[in-house]
Design a protein around this motif. Sequence first.
Motif, PDB file in Angstrom:
ATOM      1  N   GLU A   1       0.940  -1.520   0.188  1.00 15.74           N
ATOM      2  CA  GLU A   1       0.062   0.071   0.486  1.00 15.74           C
ATOM      3  C   GLU A   1       0.935   1.365   0.140  1.00 15.74           C
ATOM      4  O   GLU A   1       0.104   2.370   0.405  1.00 15.74           O
ATOM      5  CB  GLU A   1      -1.142   0.079   0.954  1.00 15.74           C
ATOM      6  CG  GLU A   1      -1.767  -1.073   0.868  1.00 15.74           C
ATOM      7  CD  GLU A   1      -2.755  -1.246  -0.144  1.00 15.74           C
ATOM      8  OE1 GLU A   1      -3.094  -0.299  -0.779  1.00 15.74           O
ATOM      9  OE2 GLU A   1      -3.200  -2.372  -0.245  1.00 15.74           O
ATOM     10  N   GLY A   2       2.529   1.427  -0.238  1.00 16.09           N
ATOM     11  CA  GLY A   2       2.936   2.579  -0.158  1.00 16.09           C
ATOM     12  C   GLY A   2       3.051   2.776   1.591  1.00 16.09           C
ATOM     13  O   GLY A   2       3.404   4.183   1.511  1.00 16.09           O
ATOM     14  N   THR A   3       3.349   2.235   2.087  1.00 13.78           N
ATOM     15  CA  THR A   3       3.185   2.780   3.054  1.00 13.78           C
ATOM     16  C   THR A   3       4.203   2.140   4.770  1.00 13.78           C
ATOM     17  O   THR A   3       4.788   1.625   4.050  1.00 13.78           O
ATOM     18  CB  THR A   3       1.620   2.791   4.040  1.00 13.78           C
ATOM     19  OG1 THR A   3       1.684   3.818   5.220  1.00 13.78           O
ATOM     20  CG2 THR A   3       1.540   1.713   4.684  1.00 13.78           C
ATOM     21  N   THR A   4       4.516   2.935   5.984  1.00 15.86           N
ATOM     22  CA  THR A   4       4.325   2.860   6.553  1.00 15.86           C
ATOM     23  C   THR A   4       4.356   2.334   8.215  1.00 15.86           C
ATOM     24  O   THR A   4       3.515   2.907   8.390  1.00 15.86           O
ATOM     25  CB  THR A   4       5.899   3.839   6.459  1.00 15.86           C
ATOM     26  OG1 THR A   4       6.238   4.946   7.022  1.00 15.86           O
ATOM     27  CG2 THR A   4       6.756   3.738   5.166  1.00 15.86           C
ATOM     28  N   LEU A   5       4.976   2.124   8.660  1.00 14.07           N
ATOM     29  CA  LEU A   5       4.846   1.666  10.234  1.00 14.07           C
ATOM     30  C   LEU A   5       4.043   2.646  10.790  1.00 14.07           C
ATOM     31  O   LEU A   5       3.205   3.211  11.305  1.00 14.07           O
ATOM     32  CB  LEU A   5       6.022   1.259  11.378  1.00 14.07           C
ATOM     33  CG  LEU A   5       5.745   0.877  12.653  1.00 14.07           C
ATOM     34  CD1 LEU A   5       4.053   0.434  12.996  1.00 14.07           C
ATOM     35  CD2 LEU A   5       6.287  -0.625  13.569  1.00 14.07           C
ATOM     36  N   PRO A   6       5.668   4.212  11.014  1.00 14.74           N
ATOM     37  CA  PRO A   6       5.593   5.509  12.017  1.00 14.74           C
ATOM     38  C   PRO A   6       4.652   5.976  10.878  1.00 14.74           C
ATOM     39  O   PRO A   6       3.835   6.376  11.558  1.00 14.74           O
ATOM     40  CB  PRO A   6       6.758   5.928  11.333  1.00 14.74           C
ATOM     41  CG  PRO A   6       8.253   4.793  11.464  1.00 14.74           C
ATOM     42  CD  PRO A   6       7.097   4.011  10.674  1.00 14.74           C
ATOM     43  N   ARG A   7       4.128   5.955   9.685  1.00 11.91           N
ATOM     44  CA  ARG A   7       3.278   6.703   9.113  1.00 11.91           C
ATOM     45  C   ARG A   7       1.572   6.358   9.746  1.00 11.91           C
ATOM     46  O   ARG A   7       0.408   7.250  10.118  1.00 11.91           O
ATOM     47  CB  ARG A   7       3.002   6.556   7.920  1.00 11.91           C
ATOM     48  CG  ARG A   7       2.289   7.482   6.607  1.00 11.91           C
ATOM     49  CD  ARG A   7       2.161   7.580   5.056  1.00 11.91           C
ATOM     50  NE  ARG A   7       3.650   7.682   4.843  1.00 11.91           N
ATOM     51  CZ  ARG A   7       4.653   7.638   3.828  1.00 11.91           C
ATOM     52  NH1 ARG A   7       3.923   6.426   3.470  1.00 11.91           N
ATOM     53  NH2 ARG A   7       5.359   7.383   3.484  1.00 11.91           N
ATOM     54  N   GLU A   8       1.995   5.271   9.130  1.00 10.76           N
ATOM     55  CA  GLU A   8       0.540   4.262  10.042  1.00 10.76           C
ATOM     56  C   GLU A   8       0.040   4.236  11.933  1.00 10.76           C
ATOM     57  O   GLU A   8      -1.186   4.456  11.632  1.00 10.76           O
ATOM     58  CB  GLU A   8       0.696   2.997  10.384  1.00 10.76           C
ATOM     59  CG  GLU A   8       0.508   2.137   8.226  1.00 10.76           C
ATOM     60  CD  GLU A   8      -0.904   2.671   7.795  1.00 10.76           C
ATOM     61  OE1 GLU A   8      -1.577   2.067   7.614  1.00 10.76           O
ATOM     62  OE2 GLU A   8      -1.179   2.943   6.529  1.00 10.76           O
TER      63      GLU A   8
ATOM     64  N   GLY B   1      -2.277   7.108   6.464  1.00  8.75           N
ATOM     65  CA  GLY B   1      -3.270   5.825   6.595  1.00  8.75           C
ATOM     66  C   GLY B   1      -4.232   5.066   5.324  1.00  8.75           C
ATOM     67  O   GLY B   1      -4.290   5.294   4.701  1.00  8.75           O
ATOM     68  N   ARG B   2      -3.765   4.113   5.433  1.00  8.95           N
ATOM     69  CA  ARG B   2      -3.881   3.490   4.165  1.00  8.95           C
ATOM     70  C   ARG B   2      -3.608   2.389   4.245  1.00  8.95           C
ATOM     71  O   ARG B   2      -5.121   0.973   3.688  1.00  8.95           O
ATOM     72  CB  ARG B   2      -2.572   3.058   3.643  1.00  8.95           C
ATOM     73  CG  ARG B   2      -2.028   4.329   2.508  1.00  8.95           C
ATOM     74  CD  ARG B   2      -3.949   4.783   1.153  1.00  8.95           C
ATOM     75  NE  ARG B   2      -3.825   6.248   1.401  1.00  8.95           N
ATOM     76  CZ  ARG B   2      -3.779   6.925   1.585  1.00  8.95           C
ATOM     77  NH1 ARG B   2      -3.979   7.090   2.812  1.00  8.95           N
ATOM     78  NH2 ARG B   2      -3.888   8.304   0.505  1.00  8.95           N
ATOM     79  N   THR B   3      -4.252   1.308   5.608  1.00 10.83           N
ATOM     80  CA  THR B   3      -3.809  -0.404   6.041  1.00 10.83           C
ATOM     81  C   THR B   3      -5.400  -0.099   7.303  1.00 10.83           C
ATOM     82  O   THR B   3      -4.844   0.801   8.456  1.00 10.83           O
ATOM     83  CB  THR B   3      -2.535  -0.739   6.043  1.00 10.83           C
ATOM     84  OG1 THR B   3      -1.923  -0.700   7.272  1.00 10.83           O
ATOM     85  CG2 THR B   3      -1.463  -0.493   5.495  1.00 10.83           C
ATOM     86  N   GLY B   4      -5.467  -1.547   8.161  1.00 12.19           N
ATOM     87  CA  GLY B   4      -5.936  -1.119   8.816  1.00 12.19           C
ATOM     88  C   GLY B   4      -5.257  -1.513   9.914  1.00 12.19           C
ATOM     89  O   GLY B   4      -5.485  -1.106  11.243  1.00 12.19           O
TER      90      GLY B   4
ATOM     91  N   GLY C   1      -9.834  -2.798  12.382  1.00 11.88           N
ATOM     92  CA  GLY C   1      -8.377  -2.586  11.278  1.00 11.88           C
ATOM     93  C   GLY C   1      -7.922  -4.366  11.449  1.00 11.88           C
ATOM     94  O   GLY C   1      -6.834  -4.562  10.513  1.00 11.88           O
ATOM     95  N   LEU C   2      -7.682  -5.188  13.158  1.00  7.53           N
ATOM     96  CA  LEU C   2      -6.859  -6.549  12.711  1.00  7.53           C
ATOM     97  C   LEU C   2      -7.533  -7.598  11.673  1.00  7.53           C
ATOM     98  O   LEU C   2      -7.444  -7.893  11.165  1.00  7.53           O
ATOM     99  CB  LEU C   2      -7.255  -6.880  13.953  1.00  7.53           C
ATOM    100  CG  LEU C   2      -6.337  -5.984  15.101  1.00  7.53           C
ATOM    101  CD1 LEU C   2      -6.694  -5.997  16.512  1.00  7.53           C
ATOM    102  CD2 LEU C   2      -4.692  -5.901  14.759  1.00  7.53           C
ATOM    103  N   ILE C   3      -9.123  -7.088  11.590  1.00  8.35           N
ATOM    104  CA  ILE C   3     -10.233  -7.807  10.904  1.00  8.35           C
ATOM    105  C   ILE C   3     -10.198  -7.599   9.070  1.00  8.35           C
ATOM    106  O   ILE C   3      -9.830  -8.462   8.127  1.00  8.35           O
ATOM    107  CB  ILE C   3     -11.587  -8.936  11.741  1.00  8.35           C
ATOM    108  CG1 ILE C   3     -10.900  -9.145  12.436  1.00  8.35           C
ATOM    109  CG2 ILE C   3     -12.368 -10.000  10.321  1.00  8.35           C
ATOM    110  CD1 ILE C   3     -12.612  -9.559  13.644  1.00  8.35           C
ATOM    111  N   ALA C   4     -10.929  -6.731   9.359  1.00  4.36           N
ATOM    112  CA  ALA C   4     -11.258  -6.096   7.696  1.00  4.36           C
ATOM    113  C   ALA C   4     -10.051  -5.397   7.263  1.00  4.36           C
ATOM    114  O   ALA C   4      -9.399  -5.744   5.435  1.00  4.36           O
ATOM    115  CB  ALA C   4     -12.671  -4.913   7.832  1.00  4.36           C
ATOM    116  N   ARG C   5      -8.886  -5.219   8.372  1.00  6.08           N
ATOM    117  CA  ARG C   5      -7.775  -4.408   7.687  1.00  6.08           C
ATOM    118  C   ARG C   5      -7.577  -3.402   6.560  1.00  6.08           C
ATOM    119  O   ARG C   5      -6.966  -2.952   5.833  1.00  6.08           O
ATOM    120  CB  ARG C   5      -6.638  -5.564   6.966  1.00  6.08           C
ATOM    121  CG  ARG C   5      -6.137  -7.091   7.857  1.00  6.08           C
ATOM    122  CD  ARG C   5      -5.394  -7.921   6.631  1.00  6.08           C
ATOM    123  NE  ARG C   5      -7.120  -8.356   6.363  1.00  6.08           N
ATOM    124  CZ  ARG C   5      -6.484  -9.006   5.340  1.00  6.08           C
ATOM    125  NH1 ARG C   5      -5.285  -9.173   4.859  1.00  6.08           N
ATOM    126  NH2 ARG C   5      -7.033  -9.920   5.054  1.00  6.08           N
TER     127      ARG C   5
END
Length: 466
Positions: free
Chosen positions: A28-35, A349-352, A86-90
């Motif tokens: 998704e082109g993102t990083t842990l700090p960004r999320e 933010g791009r992910t769960g 976040g954890l299931i649908a992500r």
Amino acid sequence: MSTTAPPRPTPRATAPAFLDRYFGLTAEGTTLPRELRAGFTTFLTMSYILFVNPQVLSAAIDVPNAFVQLLMTTAIAAAFGSLVMGLIARYPFAQAPGMGLNAFFSFTVVAGMGVPWQTALGAVFISGVLFVVLSVVGARKAIVMAIPMSLKLAITAGIGCFLAFLGLRSAGLVVANEATMVSLGSLSNPTAWVAIIGLIVTAVLLQLRVKGAILWGILLSSVVAIVTGAKVYAGGPDGALQAFPGFADGVVAAPVWPSDLVGQLDIAGALGLGILSVVFTFFFVDFFDATGTLTGLAQRAGYLDERGDMPRAKTTFSMDGLAAMFGAFMGTSTTTAYVESASGIEDGGRTGLTSATTGVLFALSMFLWPLAGAIPGAATAPALILVGAMMMDGIRHIEWSEVAEGVPSFLAIISMPLTFSIANGVSLGVISYCAIRLFSGRGRKVHPILYVVALLLVLRYVFLAE
């Protein structure tokens, strides 16, 4: 037709392999700090619900220490809803007890109709069951797929207008007026000038492409409010605003288990014929509110394909219904996807992982909830206004010269802020789209499912208007 999501930059930082694989950070082109930052931003723009929801529901729910118990159950419901999304649908879509639905719960169902609050909670639970059933069988996804792209873009823009209106109202820049309905608030009001400073600062940071611009804007606005002693915080005498009161009792407070709320719902009473209309009203309003919100957020985040399809749609919609069921069990009105999630999406933010972070913060707020008191509504208002402005981008792809596309899109956009309801915007857009196409001899261009939806919406307005 392409979507109008913000660009996804190439990640510059790595995350633990299991997190990267599960949430698809690199993909998704993102990083842990960004999320994590985006999740924090979403939490800040939603944190007002910790105080507003108890205020609304305490008008209907009479239990000992009602405000504190309702604050706790609000935090628990928001934490659960955001975590499962976040954890299931992500997906980066946070959830919490919904505004509007809580007012309907308190003032219409309980106070107006005389329905016991336990029975009203049962009605919320049953509506959540209906959400899950329709999601599992694919009905919600089918309805979303049947909505034309022009209306999906309009829904996104309408949500943007709704967000901006919320922000302007929270900033005191738009106020009620008996003669003109709304008017410009006093610019000498501390809430207004703190919000204006925050709006300009955040806009400049966005223009300069500063990472975390929205979050920095919220924090800097809060610092301005605290340092200047601006009276923008709730809790003053007779409900008046006050300067930042500080942390007289520290920043850590022991959570209180909402024992008088948990498990008090009356499902059997809610199944009685007398309040079936309440069940279906909860269902209809939240179905189209949440469906419109999730579709708009997915479009903004770039998850909708050319056909307007969203991956994992069944799971996503099911998590919305599950959150409503859990919230009712815990003792709060309908828990649903929050349009304020757009602030975290706009912040990268791009992910769960984004909504999971928000969920964890809501859980921690049960212990550190005095800290949320340092963020006034005047500081989060600029974020809502600017995110709303950016969500208008997609309307350039609507074929405005085509009346059957343009008029329904316009009605969907304008009615959301004017009726203070995302559900009304989606409903008017769908009904008008079907009617114009049908009576202009182009009815075959409308998906049959959309006609069924439009008919149900008309029946809802006719028979469940109250």
